[in-house]
Scaffold this motif. Sequence first.
Motif, PDB file in Angstrom:
ATOM      1  N   TRP A 220       4.016   1.576  -1.062  1.00 55.66           N
ATOM      2  CA  TRP A 220       4.715   1.734  -2.339  1.00 55.66           C
ATOM      3  C   TRP A 220       3.773   2.281  -3.410  1.00 55.66           C
ATOM      4  O   TRP A 220       4.172   3.108  -4.229  1.00 55.66           O
ATOM      5  CB  TRP A 220       5.300   0.404  -2.787  1.00 55.66           C
ATOM      6  N   ASN A 221       2.526   1.830  -3.389  1.00 53.72           N
ATOM      7  CA  ASN A 221       1.561   2.356  -4.357  1.00 53.72           C
ATOM      8  C   ASN A 221       1.303   3.843  -4.114  1.00 53.72           C
ATOM      9  O   ASN A 221       1.144   4.621  -5.065  1.00 53.72           O
ATOM     10  CB  ASN A 221       0.257   1.562  -4.285  1.00 53.72           C
ATOM     11  N   ASP A 222       1.279   4.245  -2.848  1.00 52.43           N
ATOM     12  CA  ASP A 222       1.158   5.675  -2.535  1.00 52.43           C
ATOM     13  C   ASP A 222       2.321   6.447  -3.150  1.00 52.43           C
ATOM     14  O   ASP A 222       2.137   7.519  -3.743  1.00 52.43           O
ATOM     15  CB  ASP A 222       1.155   5.892  -1.012  1.00 52.43           C
TER      16      ASP A 222
ATOM     17  N   PRO B 130      -0.203   2.753  -9.784  1.00 46.97           N
ATOM     18  CA  PRO B 130       0.036   1.816  -8.674  1.00 46.97           C
ATOM     19  C   PRO B 130      -0.110   0.387  -9.168  1.00 46.97           C
ATOM     20  O   PRO B 130      -1.122   0.036  -9.772  1.00 46.97           O
ATOM     21  CB  PRO B 130      -1.046   2.190  -7.660  1.00 46.97           C
TER      22      PRO B 130
ATOM     23  N   CYS C 212       8.550   5.796  -2.427  1.00 45.11           N
ATOM     24  CA  CYS C 212       7.860   4.575  -2.002  1.00 45.11           C
ATOM     25  C   CYS C 212       8.181   4.258  -0.546  1.00 45.11           C
ATOM     26  O   CYS C 212       7.297   3.847   0.224  1.00 45.11           O
ATOM     27  CB  CYS C 212       8.272   3.403  -2.895  1.00 45.11           C
TER      28      CYS C 212
ATOM     29  N   CYS D 123       1.719  -2.400  -7.240  1.00 45.11           N
ATOM     30  CA  CYS D 123       2.316  -3.318  -6.279  1.00 45.11           C
ATOM     31  C   CYS D 123       1.236  -4.114  -5.554  1.00 45.11           C
ATOM     32  O   CYS D 123       0.253  -3.553  -5.075  1.00 45.11           O
ATOM     33  CB  CYS D 123       3.150  -2.546  -5.256  1.00 45.11           C
TER      34      CYS D 123
ATOM     35  N   GLU E   8       0.829  -1.207   0.000  1.00 46.69           N
ATOM     36  CA  GLU E   8       0.000   0.000   0.000  1.00 46.69           C
ATOM     37  C   GLU E   8       0.861   1.253   0.000  1.00 46.69           C
ATOM     38  O   GLU E   8       0.583   2.228  -0.716  1.00 46.69           O
ATOM     39  CB  GLU E   8      -0.913  -0.006   1.224  1.00 46.69           C
TER      40      GLU E   8
ATOM     41  N   GLN F 198       2.112   6.604  -7.071  1.00 44.35           N
ATOM     42  CA  GLN F 198       1.123   7.581  -7.518  1.00 44.35           C
ATOM     43  C   GLN F 198       1.627   9.011  -7.350  1.00 44.35           C
ATOM     44  O   GLN F 198       1.397   9.862  -8.216  1.00 44.35           O
ATOM     45  CB  GLN F 198      -0.183   7.388  -6.739  1.00 44.35           C
TER      46      GLN F 198
END
Length: 204
Positions: free
Chosen positions: A23-25, A34, A72, A36, A21, A28
């Motif tokens: 890393w996706n933040d 996103p 990330c 991952c 979560e 983005q």
Amino acid sequence: MESLIFDVDGTLWDAVALVAEGWNDGLQSMGFAPHCTEQSIRPLFGKTMTEIAQVVVPGVPQEQAMEVMDRCMDGEMARLRRDPCHIFYPGVKETLTELHKTHRLFIVSNCQQGYIELLMEKGGLGGLISDFDCFGNTGLPKGQTLRLLCERCNVRDAVYVGDTQGDMEASEQAGLPFVWAAYGFGKPAHWDKRIDHFTDLLRL
């Protein structure tokens, strides 16, 4: 053995869902889609940030890829700080508390700066760990970081407890016996001892 040195992810706790979560933040925030998931990033745990960047943002120039990974990591740490982190493997604190009575305990990981400190805070482990080091501090492969910690803390007889092939190789590079945490993320080619639960350390 006089000392025990522990890996983090796949050995002390399983933070994969929260890390994905975070890393996706970060992706983005840098304009990347996103992508991952727990399944896609689990094999990356234990690798250095440089190696991870090549997988998470392939084809991106190294300098930019590391900037993305920095973001990330920021996202990861933010998620971990907000979450209660009930992600430790069963019996970790109780086992470390018992081992602390007769051994010095250390942590060495390929993580970023601040990650081990956060783990100790979330798990209430601060008073049990004599010292720690990580890739974020040394910029070196785990085997060399292990050797540095052993030299700094005058560690003579120790084992490294980890879960992946990379952990096994780092142990060999540092001249340490390897205890495989078989409940973790990987399956190394060989090991000196195996534990199926963290609490198994008490009977070794």
